[in-house]
Structures are given as C-alpha cells and as structure tokens.
Scaffold this motif. Structure first.
Motif, PDB file in Angstrom:
ATOM      1  N   VAL A   3       0.884  -1.164   0.000  1.00  0.00           N
ATOM      2  CA  VAL A   3       0.000   0.000   0.000  1.00  0.00           C
ATOM      3  C   VAL A   3       0.917   1.207   0.000  1.00  0.00           C
ATOM      4  O   VAL A   3       1.686   1.425   0.931  1.00  0.00           O
ATOM      5  CB  VAL A   3      -0.922   0.030   1.234  1.00  0.00           C
ATOM      6  CG1 VAL A   3      -1.745   1.305   1.244  1.00  0.00           C
ATOM      7  CG2 VAL A   3      -1.836  -1.195   1.256  1.00  0.00           C
ATOM      8  N   HIS A   7       0.260   9.778  -1.312  1.00  0.00           N
ATOM      9  CA  HIS A   7      -1.165  10.024  -1.100  1.00  0.00           C
ATOM     10  C   HIS A   7      -1.966   9.957  -2.388  1.00  0.00           C
ATOM     11  O   HIS A   7      -3.124   9.586  -2.366  1.00  0.00           O
ATOM     12  CB  HIS A   7      -1.365  11.388  -0.429  1.00  0.00           C
ATOM     13  CG  HIS A   7      -0.980  11.360   1.022  1.00  0.00           C
ATOM     14  ND1 HIS A   7      -1.780  10.815   1.976  1.00  0.00           N
ATOM     15  CD2 HIS A   7       0.122  11.784   1.648  1.00  0.00           C
ATOM     16  CE1 HIS A   7      -1.189  10.901   3.156  1.00  0.00           C
ATOM     17  NE2 HIS A   7      -0.030  11.487   2.983  1.00  0.00           N
ATOM     18  N   LEU A  10      -3.506   6.615  -4.138  1.00  0.00           N
ATOM     19  CA  LEU A  10      -3.245   5.490  -3.252  1.00  0.00           C
ATOM     20  C   LEU A  10      -3.071   4.262  -4.154  1.00  0.00           C
ATOM     21  O   LEU A  10      -3.901   4.022  -5.032  1.00  0.00           O
ATOM     22  CB  LEU A  10      -4.428   5.275  -2.310  1.00  0.00           C
ATOM     23  CG  LEU A  10      -4.292   4.094  -1.359  1.00  0.00           C
ATOM     24  CD1 LEU A  10      -3.229   4.400  -0.301  1.00  0.00           C
ATOM     25  CD2 LEU A  10      -5.614   3.763  -0.700  1.00  0.00           C
ATOM     26  N   ASP A  36     -13.990   0.136   2.542  1.00  0.00           N
ATOM     27  CA  ASP A  36     -12.618   0.676   2.635  1.00  0.00           C
ATOM     28  C   ASP A  36     -12.236   1.402   1.340  1.00  0.00           C
ATOM     29  O   ASP A  36     -11.565   2.436   1.372  1.00  0.00           O
ATOM     30  CB  ASP A  36     -11.612  -0.455   2.876  1.00  0.00           C
ATOM     31  CG  ASP A  36     -11.749  -1.042   4.265  1.00  0.00           C
ATOM     32  OD1 ASP A  36     -12.181  -0.310   5.173  1.00  0.00           O
ATOM     33  OD2 ASP A  36     -11.447  -2.238   4.429  1.00  0.00           O
ATOM     34  N   ARG A  39     -13.936   4.779   1.280  1.00  0.00           N
ATOM     35  CA  ARG A  39     -13.262   5.723   2.184  1.00  0.00           C
ATOM     36  C   ARG A  39     -11.936   6.184   1.600  1.00  0.00           C
ATOM     37  O   ARG A  39     -11.585   7.363   1.675  1.00  0.00           O
ATOM     38  CB  ARG A  39     -13.037   5.067   3.552  1.00  0.00           C
ATOM     39  CG  ARG A  39     -14.211   5.246   4.518  1.00  0.00           C
ATOM     40  CD  ARG A  39     -13.800   4.896   5.949  1.00  0.00           C
ATOM     41  NE  ARG A  39     -13.518   3.485   6.106  1.00  0.00           N
ATOM     42  CZ  ARG A  39     -14.451   2.570   6.385  1.00  0.00           C
ATOM     43  NH1 ARG A  39     -15.704   2.928   6.554  1.00  0.00           N
ATOM     44  NH2 ARG A  39     -14.122   1.306   6.511  1.00  0.00           N
ATOM     45  N   SER A  40     -11.199   5.245   1.012  1.00  0.00           N
ATOM     46  CA  SER A  40      -9.897   5.603   0.428  1.00  0.00           C
ATOM     47  C   SER A  40     -10.074   6.577  -0.732  1.00  0.00           C
ATOM     48  O   SER A  40      -9.299   7.522  -0.885  1.00  0.00           O
ATOM     49  CB  SER A  40      -9.181   4.344  -0.083  1.00  0.00           C
ATOM     50  OG  SER A  40      -8.908   3.488   0.989  1.00  0.00           O
ATOM     51  N   THR A  43     -10.772   9.961   0.654  1.00  0.00           N
ATOM     52  CA  THR A  43      -9.594  10.559   1.297  1.00  0.00           C
ATOM     53  C   THR A  43      -8.554  10.998   0.277  1.00  0.00           C
ATOM     54  O   THR A  43      -8.007  12.098   0.367  1.00  0.00           O
ATOM     55  CB  THR A  43      -8.939   9.542   2.263  1.00  0.00           C
ATOM     56  OG1 THR A  43      -9.908   9.160   3.236  1.00  0.00           O
ATOM     57  CG2 THR A  43      -7.712  10.131   2.938  1.00  0.00           C
ATOM     58  N   HIS A  44      -8.272  10.137  -0.699  1.00  0.00           N
ATOM     59  CA  HIS A  44      -7.157  10.371  -1.626  1.00  0.00           C
ATOM     60  C   HIS A  44      -7.592  10.950  -2.968  1.00  0.00           C
ATOM     61  O   HIS A  44      -6.781  11.512  -3.692  1.00  0.00           O
ATOM     62  CB  HIS A  44      -6.404   9.067  -1.870  1.00  0.00           C
ATOM     63  CG  HIS A  44      -5.793   8.494  -0.620  1.00  0.00           C
ATOM     64  ND1 HIS A  44      -4.520   8.788  -0.202  1.00  0.00           N
ATOM     65  CD2 HIS A  44      -6.302   7.668   0.320  1.00  0.00           C
ATOM     66  CE1 HIS A  44      -4.260   8.158   0.927  1.00  0.00           C
ATOM     67  NE2 HIS A  44      -5.332   7.472   1.268  1.00  0.00           N
ATOM     68  N   VAL A  47      -7.453   6.119  -6.544  1.00  0.00           N
ATOM     69  CA  VAL A  47      -6.924   4.845  -6.039  1.00  0.00           C
ATOM     70  C   VAL A  47      -6.585   3.974  -7.246  1.00  0.00           C
ATOM     71  O   VAL A  47      -7.424   3.772  -8.128  1.00  0.00           O
ATOM     72  CB  VAL A  47      -7.943   4.109  -5.137  1.00  0.00           C
ATOM     73  CG1 VAL A  47      -7.316   2.828  -4.568  1.00  0.00           C
ATOM     74  CG2 VAL A  47      -8.438   5.006  -4.010  1.00  0.00           C
TER      75      VAL A  47
END
Ligand code: FE2
Length: 319
Positions: A3, A7, A10, A36, A39-40, A43-44, A47
């Motif tokens: 991972v 940032h 991701l 998840d 949420r990722s 946030t980022h 992905v």
C-alpha cells in the motif's frame, strides 16, 4: 501487499507478496472491501489497483465495478465517441492517438455528472499515453489567488457550453459523438431529450447546435472545499473540429457573449497549472484506476498504439 505511502494516487498492489496475490482476485476483493475502497477514494481522490489476479478483460473490469456497490449512472449525454464492450464498460474516448484530451471533470457540462469515473488498462500503450489527473481543489485555490476578480465574475455570471454534434459519429474528433448516438435516432427523440435542458438549432447539413443551460464554473466537493468544477479548459483547448470553434464553445450565461480577456487568461493559467501539477499514471496491463469526479480533473496524453483503456461511470455508494 504493497500500500503506497504516496497520497495520490493510493496504490493497492498485492503482487509484491506471493501469498497475498494467490487469494486476491480483483472482483471478490472489491466486494469484500468496498467500504474501505469508498473511504480511500474519498480521502485520496484517486486509487490505483495494480497486480491483482483476474484483472485482464473488460468483463473482469465490469465485475470489479459491479462489486463496488455504486449506484448506476446513465452516460448517454457524454460528448466522447465510445463503444460499449461489457456491462457498464465502454471504450474511453476514441479520439486519434495524436490528440491531447485536455483536463476536465467528466460530463461537467451536463446536468448530472458521475460521482466516480474508473479506467482500466486492457492494452498498455507502446509509449506515452498516460492518464493525468490533478486536484480540482488545488486548481480552484490557484485561480482564486491569481485572478480573484475574474473568479468572482465567473461565479456570479456563470457560463453556458455551445457545441455542434454531427448526424453520424466522427471518431476523428474527441467530441465527435453524433446526436443520434447521444439522444436517439430521430429529430423528435432529440427534441424530447433536450426539452428543458437548454436550447438547440438544426443546421442545414443536419448537424445539431446545442447550448447548455447555465452552468457553474466552481462548485464544492463533499467536504465543502471549493473546486474548479467545469469542462471549460477542455472546451477552450479541445472542442475543436470541423464543426466546432473553441472561441465560441463557452459564453457567459447572462448575455451569451464570449468570455472576456481576463476569463480566458484564467482558463489558460489553470491549464498551465494542471499540466505542471498533474500526476500521470503510466499504464500497466490490468491496472484499474478509480477517480473521485468531484475532487479530480483528468485528461489524456497522446500515445503510441496499441493502447486500449476502458472506462466506467458511476453514481455514489448505494449504502
Ligand atoms: Fe473524460
């Protein structure tokens, strides 16, 4: 499993660990970890999934996206010429490889843009061909710092997008999708679909000129941060073909006059900022990239064929 600590994007990559890779097929993993992933992405903003098993075909991509539990999305108003290849999956813009597709939020010129845009690499380019993306929050902050008066004027007056669609799709143009493919086979279908959604004019050669309803240049994301939410840079730089003149692609919503010098300076400065600050994903076969369409503007670099990138558009998480 890797991972990335970077940032944006991701990066989730199980291939660095044999025991992880063995049990990590893309679609089942997406289904198990959907919350998840949501949420990722929030946030980022971006992905990238790389190195998963069963991540090779358009149907693998389709299964992975369906497993994410997002609301379905009607992409029929998109300007890009595309071909459907699997459920919820179509070719990314089929414009020629020499064409740059400038930065934009997907379908920001439309009434209801998608929340999520996903790209999948079936065949990587021989060279170049990255998909750049950049934070819309940062672009909004930059233009507010550079030209606050113009930001204020554009926010108050808003804009309208003008575009001419051909009767038959033109894959030689990044905005060459026909009015038949966009709205329906007959002119009656077109007029029913456009009713209440701006103005339209039939041209003598059967082309269709459309003028969108007023649209914002700026918006806010889910966290209330100002964003540069528009397709104006793409319209100014890329809405160029035998039917369309970029100088006439955007007008002020209140007077339908072309943008003034300051507004054009703002768009050109934003374009330079995006080019200088973008993250460029260099595609590998089987890569799946999720972008939050509220947070990220995206583009396409020219490329050396072959390259086959697929796309899928979605609404927000269902629960
Ligand atoms: Fe796009």
């Amino acid at each position: 499993m890797l991972v990335s600590l970077r940032h944006v994007p991701l990066i989730i990559n199980p291939s660095t660990s044999p025991q992880w890779k063995e049990c990590m097929e893309l679609a089942p993993w997406m289904g198990r970890h959907r919350q998840d992933v949501w949420r990722s992405l929030d946030t980022h903003g971006a992905v990238l999934f790389r190195g998963f098993r069963a991540s090779e075909t358009a149907y693998d991509f389709s299964d992975a996206m369906k497993a994410l539990g997002l609301d379905s999305f009607d992409a029929s108003e998109s300007a890009a010429p595309r071909t459907s290849v699997a459920p919820f999956v179509f070719t990314a813009n089929e414009a020629p490889e020499t064409e740059v597709i400038p930065f934009h939020h997907e379908m920001a010129q439309c009434e209801s843009p998608p929340d999520v845009i996903a790209f999948f690499c079936e065949v990587p380019p021989q060279s170049k061909g990255a998909t750049p993306f950049v934070s819309s929050v940062q672009v909004a902050s930059f233009v507010e710092w550079l030209l606050p008066e113009s930001v204020k004027e554009l926010s108050e007056r808003r804009i309208r997008y003008a575009r001419t669609l051909p009767a038959q799709s033109d894959t030689g143009s990044p905005i060459g999708r026909s009015w038949r493919d966009t709205y329906g086979p007959t002119k009656d279908d077109v007029e029913a679909a456009l009713s209440g959604k701006g103005e339209w004019t039939w041209l003598e050669n059967d082309d269709l000129r459309i003028l969108s309803p007023p649209r914002q240049m700026f918006s806010t994301d889910r966290r209330g941060r100002p964003t540069f939410f528009n397709s104006a840079v793409a319209a100014r730089k890329g809405w160029k073909d035998v039917r369309n003149d970029p100088e006439k692609s955007i007008v002020y919503a209140d007077t339908c006059e072309p943008l003034n010098t300051e507004a054009k300076m703002l768009l050109d400065a934003a374009s330079h900022y995006m080019d200088a600050n973008a993250v460029r994903v260099q595609w590998q076969a089987g890569d799946l990239l999720l972008l939050d369409n509220q947070q990220m503007l995206h583009a396409r670099d020219p490329f050396t064929p072959p390259r086959r990138i697929l796309a899928s558009l979605w609404g927000p998480p269902l629960s």
